[in-house]
Design a protein around this motif. Structure first.
Motif: not given
Length: 202
Positions: A22, A26-28, A41, A43
Motif C-alpha cells: 500500500l 499509494s504512498s499512504s 495490485k 502499478k
C-alpha cells in the motif's frame, strides 16, 4: 512498449506485506486487516527509461492458505521475502519455511529475490539486527533492505531495485509480456478471495 512484470510478497502473517504494498502503490498506510488468501495490485512504473506494468501479489502468511499461495510463485519475476524486525520468529521462518517454498514452487530459475526487514520505525523493539538480515540475504544471494511501511522509508527504493534487477536479466524480459499477461488473466479468473484485506502492521 510496456514491459509486464509479476512480483510476489511472502512472509509470516502480520509482518507488513500489505502495508508495504500500500505504501508503494499509494504512498499512504492505514491499519489493515489480515489478507485472506491472496490479493493483488497493479502499478505503472518508469525505471531506467522503460515503462513497466507491475502486477504485485500479496499473499496471506497463514499456513492454511499454503496450497493456494503456492500457485502464485509460478512464473513470478520477483519475490520479496518480508520479516518483522521486532519479531524474531518471522525472521527465522524465512529460512525454515518461506525460502524453501520459493525453491519448491518457483518455476522461474532467474527469478530475482529481495529480503526486506520491515518496521524499522520501531527500532527500540528490534529483535533482529541489521547485520543478521544482511547475512541471511548473502546466504540466499539476494539484495537486502530494511524498510518502514509506516514512514515509507526505503519502500520505493526496494521496489525499484527489484525492477532494475529484473530489467538486467534478458530471459525475464523475453518471457515477460506474453507469458505474464496470460498468467495474470488466468489468475484473475481463478481468483476468488475477498480483496479488502491486508496484514495489520506499521
Amino acid at each position: 512498449m510496456i514491459i509486464r512484470s509479476r512480483f510476489c510478497l511472502i512472509g509470516d502473517s502480520g509482518v507488513g506485506k500489505s502495508s508495504l504494498l500500500l505504501s508503494f502503490i499509494s504512498s499512504s498506510v492505514r491499519d489493515l486487516s489480515p489478507t485472506i488468501g491472496v490479493d493483488f495490485k497493479v502499478k505503472m512504473l518508469t525505471v531506467g527509461g522503460k515503462r513497466l506494468k507491475l502486477t504485485i501479489w500479496d499473499t496471506a502468511g497463514q499456513e492454511r492458505f499454503g496450497t493456494l499461495i503456492s500457485s502464485y510463485y509460478r512464473g513470478a519475476h520477483g519475490i520479496i521475502l518480508v520479516y518483522d524486525v521486532t519479531r524474531r520468529e518471522t525472521f527465522e521462518n524465512l529460512s525454515d519455511i518461506w525460502a524453501k517454498e520459493v525453491e519448491l514452487y518457483s518455476t522461474n530459475h532467474d527469478c530475482i529475490k529481495i529480503l526486506v526487514g520491515n518496521k524499522v520505525d520501531r527500532d527500540s523493539e528490534r529483535a533482529v539486527s541489521r547485520e543478521e538480515g544482511m547475512a541471511l540475504a548473502q546466504q540466499h544471494k539476494c539484495s537486502f533492505f530494511e524498510c518502514s511501511a509506516k514512514t515509507s522509508e526505503n519502500v520505493l527504493k526496494c521496489f525499484k531495485e527489484l525492477t532494475l534487477k529484473i530489467l538486467e536479466v534478458p530471459s525475464l524480459l523475453e518471457n515477460g509480456s506474453v507469458v505474464v499477461k496470460q498468467q495474470i488473466m488466468k489468475d484473475k479468473q481463478a481468483y476468488q478471495a475477498p480483496r479488502g484485506g491486508g496484514s495489520c502492521c506499521s
